[in-house]
Write a protein that holds these residues in place. Structure first.
Motif, PDB file in Angstrom:
ATOM      1  N   ALA A   1       0.741  -1.257   0.081  1.00 35.28           N
ATOM      2  CA  ALA A   1      -0.006   0.007  -0.019  1.00 35.28           C
ATOM      3  C   ALA A   1       0.807   1.283  -0.070  1.00 35.28           C
ATOM      4  CB  ALA A   1      -0.807  -0.106   1.277  1.00 35.28           C
ATOM      5  N   ALA A   2       1.824   1.230   0.790  1.00 39.42           N
ATOM      6  CA  ALA A   2       2.949   2.330   0.823  1.00 39.42           C
ATOM      7  C   ALA A   2       3.652   2.543  -0.678  1.00 39.42           C
ATOM      8  CB  ALA A   2       3.798   2.090   1.863  1.00 39.42           C
ATOM      9  N   GLN A   3       3.739   1.522  -1.293  1.00 39.92           N
ATOM     10  CA  GLN A   3       4.752   1.384  -2.586  1.00 39.92           C
ATOM     11  C   GLN A   3       3.273   1.987  -3.750  1.00 39.92           C
ATOM     12  OE1 GLN A   3       5.486  -2.356  -3.484  1.00 39.92           O
ATOM     13  NE2 GLN A   3       7.507  -2.347  -2.443  1.00 39.92           N
ATOM     14  N   THR A   4       1.951   1.624  -3.586  1.00 38.94           N
ATOM     15  CA  THR A   4       1.243   2.276  -4.359  1.00 38.94           C
ATOM     16  C   THR A   4       1.047   3.801  -4.231  1.00 38.94           C
ATOM     17  OG1 THR A   4       0.082   0.215  -4.236  1.00 38.94           O
ATOM     18  CG2 THR A   4      -1.342   1.956  -5.230  1.00 38.94           C
ATOM     19  N   ASP A   5       0.959   4.180  -2.869  1.00 40.84           N
ATOM     20  CA  ASP A   5       0.743   5.574  -2.669  1.00 40.84           C
ATOM     21  C   ASP A   5       2.087   6.264  -3.114  1.00 40.84           C
ATOM     22  OD1 ASP A   5      -1.300   5.098  -1.362  1.00 40.84           O
ATOM     23  OD2 ASP A   5      -0.493   5.057   0.590  1.00 40.84           O
ATOM     24  N   ARG A   6       3.160   5.930  -2.987  1.00 38.04           N
ATOM     25  CA  ARG A   6       4.238   6.478  -3.464  1.00 38.04           C
ATOM     26  C   ARG A   6       4.305   6.716  -5.096  1.00 38.04           C
ATOM     27  NH1 ARG A   6       7.728  10.413  -3.551  1.00 38.04           N
ATOM     28  NH2 ARG A   6       9.681   9.883  -4.174  1.00 38.04           N
ATOM     29  N   MET A   7       4.052   5.539  -5.686  1.00 37.03           N
ATOM     30  CA  MET A   7       3.908   5.484  -7.273  1.00 37.03           C
ATOM     31  C   MET A   7       2.761   6.734  -7.529  1.00 37.03           C
ATOM     32  SD  MET A   7       6.210   3.640  -8.534  1.00 37.03           S
ATOM     33  CE  MET A   7       5.348   3.929 -10.134  1.00 37.03           C
ATOM     34  N   ARG A   8       1.654   6.850  -7.043  1.00 34.06           N
ATOM     35  CA  ARG A   8       0.789   7.780  -7.262  1.00 34.06           C
ATOM     36  C   ARG A   8       1.225   9.178  -7.267  1.00 34.06           C
ATOM     37  NH1 ARG A   8      -4.145   4.680  -4.248  1.00 34.06           N
ATOM     38  NH2 ARG A   8      -4.711   3.531  -5.999  1.00 34.06           N
TER      39      ARG A   8
ATOM     40  N   ALA B   1       3.318  13.936  -9.771  1.00 31.40           N
ATOM     41  CA  ALA B   1       4.455  15.083  -9.895  1.00 31.40           C
ATOM     42  C   ALA B   1       4.945  15.075 -11.565  1.00 31.40           C
ATOM     43  CB  ALA B   1       5.629  14.649  -8.769  1.00 31.40           C
ATOM     44  N   TRP B   2       4.870  13.968 -11.854  1.00 29.33           N
ATOM     45  CA  TRP B   2       5.402  13.895 -13.324  1.00 29.33           C
ATOM     46  C   TRP B   2       4.228  14.389 -14.268  1.00 29.33           C
ATOM     47  CZ3 TRP B   2       3.286  10.932 -17.783  1.00 29.33           C
ATOM     48  CH2 TRP B   2       4.313  10.943 -18.601  1.00 29.33           C
ATOM     49  N   MET B   3       3.029  14.083 -14.161  1.00 23.00           N
ATOM     50  CA  MET B   3       2.018  14.854 -14.967  1.00 23.00           C
ATOM     51  C   MET B   3       2.108  16.382 -14.669  1.00 23.00           C
ATOM     52  SD  MET B   3       0.218  12.643 -16.755  1.00 23.00           S
ATOM     53  CE  MET B   3      -1.150  13.387 -16.996  1.00 23.00           C
ATOM     54  N   ARG B   4       2.453  16.827 -13.576  1.00 24.07           N
ATOM     55  CA  ARG B   4       2.404  18.449 -13.347  1.00 24.07           C
ATOM     56  C   ARG B   4       3.521  18.839 -13.920  1.00 24.07           C
ATOM     57  NH1 ARG B   4       1.184  16.892  -7.947  1.00 24.07           N
ATOM     58  NH2 ARG B   4       3.337  17.216  -7.299  1.00 24.07           N
ATOM     59  N   SER B   5       4.624  18.254 -14.088  1.00 23.55           N
ATOM     60  CA  SER B   5       5.784  18.702 -14.932  1.00 23.55           C
ATOM     61  C   SER B   5       5.662  18.847 -16.381  1.00 23.55           C
ATOM     62  CB  SER B   5       7.031  17.734 -14.694  1.00 23.55           C
ATOM     63  OG  SER B   5       6.954  16.394 -15.174  1.00 23.55           O
ATOM     64  N   LEU B   6       4.787  18.118 -16.990  1.00 25.78           N
ATOM     65  CA  LEU B   6       4.676  18.033 -18.306  1.00 25.78           C
ATOM     66  C   LEU B   6       3.858  19.407 -18.811  1.00 25.78           C
ATOM     67  CD1 LEU B   6       3.548  14.447 -19.256  1.00 25.78           C
ATOM     68  CD2 LEU B   6       5.426  15.427 -19.465  1.00 25.78           C
ATOM     69  N   PRO B   7       3.949  19.896 -19.818  1.00 21.61           N
ATOM     70  CA  PRO B   7       3.267  21.006 -20.365  1.00 21.61           C
ATOM     71  C   PRO B   7       1.760  20.570 -20.665  1.00 21.61           C
ATOM     72  CG  PRO B   7       4.982  20.515 -22.052  1.00 21.61           C
ATOM     73  CD  PRO B   7       5.197  19.496 -20.836  1.00 21.61           C
ATOM     74  N   ALA B   8       0.946  21.424 -20.502  1.00 19.15           N
ATOM     75  CA  ALA B   8      -0.532  21.176 -20.492  1.00 19.15           C
ATOM     76  C   ALA B   8      -1.130  20.554 -21.463  1.00 19.15           C
ATOM     77  CB  ALA B   8      -1.262  22.380 -20.197  1.00 19.15           C
TER      78      ALA B   8
END
Length: 112
Positions: free
Chosen positions: A39-46, A51-58
């Motif tokens: 469960a902790a690994q799943t939360d970390r992956m989310r 964070a990766w999606m926020r770093s991409l252009p819109a």
């Protein structure tokens, strides 16, 4: 000593809910530590994914989201044949052809 009936052994068996917390139901046989770690690994992956999606252009993020939704909407691919890649399917050897289907209308023979 051999017991004649299986109901004699039932009283010596432990109840099925031994070692579980109140109200907890799990069909898997993983330990509590393993489930919590997963469960902790799943939360970390989310967190990493957001964070990766926020770093991409819109525009890129929207195009990626649309492509993921389209892929999830598609039906799964059919099974590939179980053979090495690049090989052609070979016909059966002579004398090893599959049997023709039986005629359902034919009655069995009576000997006698």
């Amino acid at each position: 000593m051999r017991v004649a009936h299986s109901f004699a052994l039932r009283s010596t068996r432990a109840p099925r809910n031994v070692g579980r917390r109140e109200g907890e139901r799990h069909m898997s046989k993983y330990s509590l530590h393993a489930r919590e770690r997963r469960a902790a690994q799943t939360d970390r992956m989310r967190e990493i994914e957001s964070a990766w999606m926020r770093s991409l252009p819109a525009e890129t993020a929207q195009a990626f989201t649309r492509s993921v939704e389209a892929a999830r909407a598609r039906a799964p691919e059919g099974r590939h044949p179980d053979m090495a890649p690049g090989t052609l399917p070979r016909p059966p050897r002579p004398g090893h052809e599959p049997r023709p289907p039986k005629d359902q209308n034919q009655r069995p023979r009576r000997w006698g």
